[in-house]
Design a protein around this motif. Sequence first.
Motif: not given
Length: 158
Positions: A97-103, A116-124
């Motif tokens: 299902g995931v269409r895009a994922l950038v961390e 430390v700041r972790w960003t989990f960026a996704a689309d679906g």
Amino acid sequence: MVRRLHAESLDFVGAAPVRLVFTRVLSAPPERVFHALASDVSGWAEWFPAVTSIEPIDEGAGRDVRLSGGGRFRETVLAAKEPELYAYRVDVTNAPGVRALVEEWRLAPDGAGTRVRWTFAADGPVLVRGALRLAGPGLGWSFRGAMTRLEQRLATLP
């Protein structure tokens, strides 16, 4: 089933439909934390509990990641700007299902340590977006555990 995701740029981190952001302060300086993220790639399996193995590929331009539970990711490093930014995009995965994922990992001095700041960026699709948002607390728990283990690891390494 292996699926190719959208080849997003680093700008996706600010525009993604799903953005989960987690922050923690470590006692180690930014240069040491950056090294653990960007240079000691196989070391991730020692401090990030969800990672069972991770290996650099394409002469360090990418990573091959295996997670507990069978998840697999082939990634491209988008940014490695020492000591403040490390980011990568998932190109191929078996996650449904995931269409895009950038961390993105942003590091900033915080006293003698590092914020430390972790960003989990996704689309679906809508259902996947909802599931990812519901997974936020679990990802946060995993991040906090990983940061605790990373801090312990950095304290014992020369």
